[in-house]
Design an enzyme around this catalytic site. Structure first.
Site, PDB file in Angstrom:
ATOM      1  N   GLY A 511       0.788  -1.209   0.000  1.00  0.00           N
ATOM      2  CA  GLY A 511       0.000   0.000   0.000  1.00  0.00           C
ATOM      3  C   GLY A 511       0.831   1.275   0.000  1.00  0.00           C
ATOM      4  O   GLY A 511       0.495   2.242  -0.649  1.00  0.00           O
ATOM      5  N   VAL A 515       8.024  -3.640  -1.375  1.00  0.00           N
ATOM      6  CA  VAL A 515       8.519  -4.515  -0.327  1.00  0.00           C
ATOM      7  C   VAL A 515       9.618  -5.387  -0.917  1.00  0.00           C
ATOM      8  O   VAL A 515       9.464  -5.941  -2.004  1.00  0.00           O
ATOM      9  CB  VAL A 515       7.392  -5.397   0.226  1.00  0.00           C
ATOM     10  CG1 VAL A 515       7.897  -6.288   1.334  1.00  0.00           C
ATOM     11  CG2 VAL A 515       6.243  -4.550   0.714  1.00  0.00           C
ATOM     12  N   LYS A 529       9.867  -3.054   3.978  1.00  0.00           N
ATOM     13  CA  LYS A 529       8.879  -2.213   3.325  1.00  0.00           C
ATOM     14  C   LYS A 529       9.482  -0.824   3.221  1.00  0.00           C
ATOM     15  O   LYS A 529       9.750  -0.163   4.219  1.00  0.00           O
ATOM     16  CB  LYS A 529       7.616  -2.188   4.176  1.00  0.00           C
ATOM     17  CG  LYS A 529       6.467  -1.451   3.543  1.00  0.00           C
ATOM     18  CD  LYS A 529       5.241  -1.605   4.435  1.00  0.00           C
ATOM     19  CE  LYS A 529       4.185  -0.607   4.095  1.00  0.00           C
ATOM     20  NZ  LYS A 529       3.226  -0.446   5.193  1.00  0.00           N
ATOM     21  N   ASP A 626      -7.550  -1.566   6.671  1.00  0.00           N
ATOM     22  CA  ASP A 626      -7.217  -1.949   5.297  1.00  0.00           C
ATOM     23  C   ASP A 626      -7.013  -3.459   5.208  1.00  0.00           C
ATOM     24  O   ASP A 626      -6.027  -3.941   4.672  1.00  0.00           O
ATOM     25  CB  ASP A 626      -5.971  -1.202   4.808  1.00  0.00           C
ATOM     26  CG  ASP A 626      -5.837  -1.237   3.291  1.00  0.00           C
ATOM     27  OD1 ASP A 626      -6.841  -1.590   2.624  1.00  0.00           O
ATOM     28  OD2 ASP A 626      -4.752  -0.932   2.777  1.00  0.00           O
TER      29      ASP A 626
END
Ligand SMILES: *[C@@H]1O[C@H](CO)[C@@H](O)[C@H](O)[C@H]1NC(C)=O
Ligand SMILES: *[C@@H]1O[C@H](CO)[C@@H](O)[C@H](O)[C@H]1NC(C)=O
Ligand SMILES: *[C@@H]1O[C@H](CO)[C@@H](O)[C@H](O)[C@H]1NC(C)=O
Ligand SMILES: *[C@@H]1O[C@H](CO)[C@@H](O)[C@H](O)[C@H]1NC(C)=O
Ligand SMILES: *[C@@H]1O[C@H](CO)[C@@H](O)[C@H](O)[C@H]1NC(C)=O
Ligand SMILES: *[C@@H]1O[C@H](CO)[C@@H](O)[C@H](O)[C@H]1NC(C)=O
Ligand SMILES: *[C@@H]1O[C@H](CO)[C@@H](O)[C@H](O)[C@H]1NC(C)=O
Ligand SMILES: *[C@@H]1O[C@H](CO)[C@@H](O)[C@H](O)[C@H]1NC(C)=O
Length: 818
Positions: A511, A515, A529, A626
């Site tokens: 998002g 990564v 990340k 999320d």
């Protein structure tokens, strides 16, 4: 015909070694070593014999490690002349010449001794060195020949890689062509003398990697190696010899240094006795900036920046357009013209790898001041630095003409002084003074502030002591410690672990940024990340995320190992999940079959427990906001772990609903009240969980409501089937064939309860966990929260979307930013 003679003498003196007496390290004139026999060094470290590399059938004479199961060849005699049968035979002649014969007659390889002695013998030493010496004399300096002088692709401890200036003997490594062929490839490593000596890795004629100048303690290109636990190393440079050498700190550790043609790198491996494998210790070049000359003349390569190439301070791109389009080969030129006669100045750039030494000059005794003066006098001198500082004396290196291949380090490195015009030097100086003034002011202000704080604290403590209330203090200490538990990784460590965020280490695009997979020095695998700056996540949000996740520990949550802050870049370091995310299974035509219903049910229960922990059981009350299939990762045993808490917010204990000024989340998973009004609560997570459940059961994506798709979205589809009384038609066909149908039905039922229109009607996660685990009657679901919207005003972000796994996961915050 001469060969025939050798053959007869060979026959006469042939001694058949028996298998039982393999521990012989010396070959005498009367002996021969034939294919199938070996010499073993005195302490059993190394073995000499015939071998076939990889899948090749050719036979080579070579040396390999004796006491490890994995055959690791360190030296090959007949690299270019393989033997195609098993008639190879090694012998030493009375004149000290070593011969490798085939079919008793043809020599495929030979080596001459430097002097004649009465009784030459061939011996394999404990160091892995094969030597010819006088049978009566074992002085190391008196070897008549040694294999260490003719290295293959491997450098062993005690070996010198470099040049003997007296004999012009050039000891240089050359990689094997490939696993099956030890003949020399085009990757070589050795000393180059032009200008000032340094170590150079070449690929063909191309300079591929330079060690950088030897500054007395180490090479300027590898400042982090200076204090490593494995080996000591030295670069000797005098009128007789120039060479690089290393020795092991702990003699019982095995470590080798090898060139790898296929990867075009120089690698160091150490033996791991526990796993019985070679472990990669270091690799060169290790990042983009190690590649020689990437940024062109007067460029400065900094791997932590984007783009990596910058012009040195006081310089500007030669061709701006090309430079802007990442063609850096033309490099940079002085921004203000130099004027040698009226005087130039120097500015210091810290922590660099020194430039290519081809146009350089060194005096080992000159100090920095003399160095500067000398450089200033010669108009073509462009930079200088000091060397050998820690070895008592001082030293001076200076460069003429363009400065090539400078690399910027973050933590350690050489100081370099580069020539700039007097006005530029003045400007830099002023900037420095300004900075110093600002810093001074800030420090003074801070000091004053601290004094005041100290004073206040002291008077407060006095007060507290009187009341004898120490509890508060204790608690403060504890909270502080909890914050400290989080590991903060060095950027260098992360960059090395991920091969400088190389493309083939990329696991995916999360998002808030890409990564990467990484491997730490200790072998631990991590996922990094790298938060993209454009994501809009500020330092505050970052810290929030880091602190939150660090405090959460549950078997169904991905564990955060630490973070890394570097400039304005931020990274999160998680445990690595070998099976990636749930969506890579359930939406994949072949991999979906791995997840049978019982596995899917276990995953569903795991996610529910993880979410319950977030909502209720953790000390903090966390709403994920999320939750989706790509945010559910799978470990090696297919246990689900929820990831990506970047969007989570904390609540006070009694707060269950909050209004947010920024909607974050993913279309298709968002509860209507959240998407429309920005109202979120634990129940919006329950909604997302319901969608997740539908997707796991059906193997289909709940495309965003804006998506052009006649069949509508998954919610509509599921509700229609439910009302038509055939809910099981929703399930992935192959699940319906093999699964427990009542369990499946129950899950569909639960998912519909979770996605009901009104938040207060949806169950909370503890009820969901109960429902999943029991057989009690469930309430009937009411109409789900459809989102009968038209496409959002900006439809272009989804147009042309073919439903590929990540394209339709566009977060609302993106839209809002327009
Ligand atoms: C082996 O090589 C020799 C020449 O080196 C050649 O004469 C012979 O035919 C080869 N044998 C096989 C089996 O290829
Ligand atoms: C090589 O020598 C061996 C004995 O050492 C003998 O048996 C063989 O016939 C010889 N081969 C040739 C080709 O002369
Ligand atoms: C060894 O010496 C001979 C002459 O004595 C010479 O012809 C040959 O090239 C030398 N071989 C090597 C590898 O130096
Ligand atoms: C050397 O390495 C061995 C094996 O790894 C280890 O057992 C030993 O303790 C080490 N010795 C020293 C002095 O570090
Ligand atoms: C080259 O390096 C790669 C990756 O580290 C490794 O898999 C391969 O075996 C190496 N090749 C040789 C010839 O050492
Ligand atoms: C190159 O980039 C710089 C900075 O981004 C910009 O100011 C300049 O106009 C660009 N020049 C060209 C020719 O593209
Ligand atoms: C190196 O510097 C020392 C001291 O400044 C000087 O005496 C010596 O001549 C210099 N050597 C060379 C080769 O220039
Ligand atoms: C400056 O250095 C260059 C390169 O070493 C040399 O060729 C030249 O003679 C020097 N000039 C002066 C004035 O010393």
């Amino acid at each position: 015909m001469e060969m025939g003679f050798y053959f007869y003498t060979a026959c006469c003196f042939l001694v058949i070694f028996s298998k039982a007496s393999t521990a012989i390290d010396t070959l005498f004139q009367s002996d021969s070593l034939i294919d199938g026999m070996t010499l073993v060094s005195g302490d059993g470290s190394f073995q000499l014999g015939f071998f076939s590399p990889g899948s090749s059938k050719n036979r080579y004479l070579g040396i390999w490690y004796n006491n490890i199961p994995m055959q690791t060849v360190v030296w090959v005699a007949n690299r270019v002349n393989p033997i195609n049968d098993s008639t190879g035979l090694l012998k030493i002649q009375s004149n000290g010449k070593i011969l490798l014969l085939v079919q008793n007659t043809t020599a495929v390889w030979c080596a001459n001794s430097t002097a004649r002695v009465e009784n030459p013998v061939l011996q394999l030493l404990d160091s892995g060195n094969l030597v010819v010496r006088d049978g009566k004399d074992s002085e190391p300096e008196n070897y008549l020949w040694q294999s260490f002088d003719y290295p293959s692709d491997t450098m062993l401890p005690g070996m010198k890689i470099g040049i003997d200036l007296r004999t012009a003997l050039h000891r240089r490594l050359a990689a094997w062509k490939n696993w099956d062929d030890p003949s020399p490839g085009d990757l070589t490593y050795g000393v180059e003398l032009e200008g000032t000596p340094e170590m150079v890795l070449r690929k063909g004629s191309e300079k591929y990697y330079r060690s950088g100048l030897w500054n007395g303690d180490g090479f300027s290109g590898t400042p982090n190696l200076r204090s490593n636990p494995i080996f000591d190393y030295d670069f000797v440079w005098n009128e007789n010899e120039v060479y690089y050498i290393y020795s092991l700190k702990n003699k019982s550790v095995m470590s080798r240094f090898v060139l790898n043609q296929t990867q075009s790198v120089r690698q160091r491996y150490t033996w791991n006795p526990e796993t019985q494998t070679w472990k990669l210790f270091s690799i060169m070049p290790s990042d983009l900036c190690d590649r020689s000359g990437l940024c062109g003349p007067n460029g400065d390569c900094d791997n932590s920046k984007l783009p990596a190439c910058q012009c040195l301070t006081g310089f500007r791109p030669k061709w701006l357009e090309r430079w802007n389009s990442s063609d850096w080969s033309d490099g940079c030129i002085q921004s203000k013209p130099l004027n040698c006669k009226s005087g130039d100045g120097f500015i210091r750039i810290g922590k660099v790898k020194t430039p290519d030494t081809t146009n350089s000059w060194v005096n080992k005794t000159m100090n920095l001041k003399e160095c500067r003066a000398k450089c200033l006098r010669n108009c073509s001198c462009m930079a200088y630095t000091n060397l050998y500082v820690t070895r008592g004396g001082s030293g001076c290196a200076m460069w003429y003409g363009d400065l090539l291949d400078i690399k910027q380090f973050q933590s350690d490195g050489q100081d370099l002084y580069i020539r700039v015009s007097a006005s530029e030097a003045e400007r830099q100086k002023k900037a420095k003074v300004k900075l110093a003034i600002i810093l001074g002011t800030v420090i003074a202000a801070l000091l004053g502030f601290l004094l005041i704080v100290c004073y206040i604290l002291r008077s407060r403590r006095k007060l507290k002591d009187e009341v004898k209330d120490k509890n508060l203090n204790d608690r403060e200490d504890k909270d502080e410690n909890e914050d400290m538990e989080l590991a903060v990784f060095e950027f260098g460590t992360i960059a090395q672990a991920t091969d400088s965020f190389s493309f083939n280490k990329k696991l995916g695009q999360g998002g808030f940024g890409p990564v990467y997979k990484g491997t730490l020095g200790n072998g631990q695998e991590i996922a990094v990340k790298r938060l993209s700056k454009s994501s809009g996540q500020g330092l505050h949000e970052f810290k929030n995320e880091v602190k939150l996740i660090a405090k959460l520990q549950h078997r169904n949550l991905v564990r955060l190992l630490g973070c890394c802050i570097h400039g304005d870049e931020r990274m999160l370091v998680y445990e690595y999940m070998p099976n990636r995310s749930l969506d890579s299974f359930i939406f994949d035509q072949t991999r979906r079959r791995v997840l049978t219903w019982s596995k899917r049910f276990r995953i569903i229960c795991g996610i529910a427990r993880g979410l319950l922990y977030l909502h209720q059981d953790s000390r903090l009350r966390i709403i994920h906001r999320d939750l989706k299939t790509s945010n559910v990762l799978l470990d090696s045993e297919m246990n689900p772990k929820i990831s990506d808490f970047g969007l989570a917010r904390t609540f006070g204990g009694d707060q269950t609903e909050a209004n947010t000024n920024r909607v974050v989340g993913t279309y298709g998973y968002m509860a209507p009240e959240y998407a429309i009004d920005g109202l979120f609560s634990v129940k919006s997570d329950v909604f997302s969980f319901g969608i997740l459940l539908l997707e796991i059961i059906s193997g289909r994506k709940n495309r965003g409501f804006y998506h052009v798709n006649q069949s509508g979205n998954l919610i509509e589809h599921a509700w229609r089937l439910w009302e038509e009384g055939k809910p099981l038609d929703l399930a992935d066909e192959f699940l319906a064939e093999t699964g427990d149908l009542s369990e499946l039905l129950r899950c569909i039922h639960i998912s519909l309860l979770c996605i009901q229109q009104h938040p207060e009607e949806r169950p909370n996660m503890s009820s969901v966990v109960l429902m999943l685990g029991s057989h009690n009657e469930l309430p009937l679901p009411k109409q789900p929260g459809f989102l009968f919207y038209k496409k959002p005003f900006e439809a272009d972000c989804s147009s042309g979307n073919d439903g590929s796994s990540s394209r339709n996961e566009i977060s609302l915050s993106l839209l809002e930013a327009r």
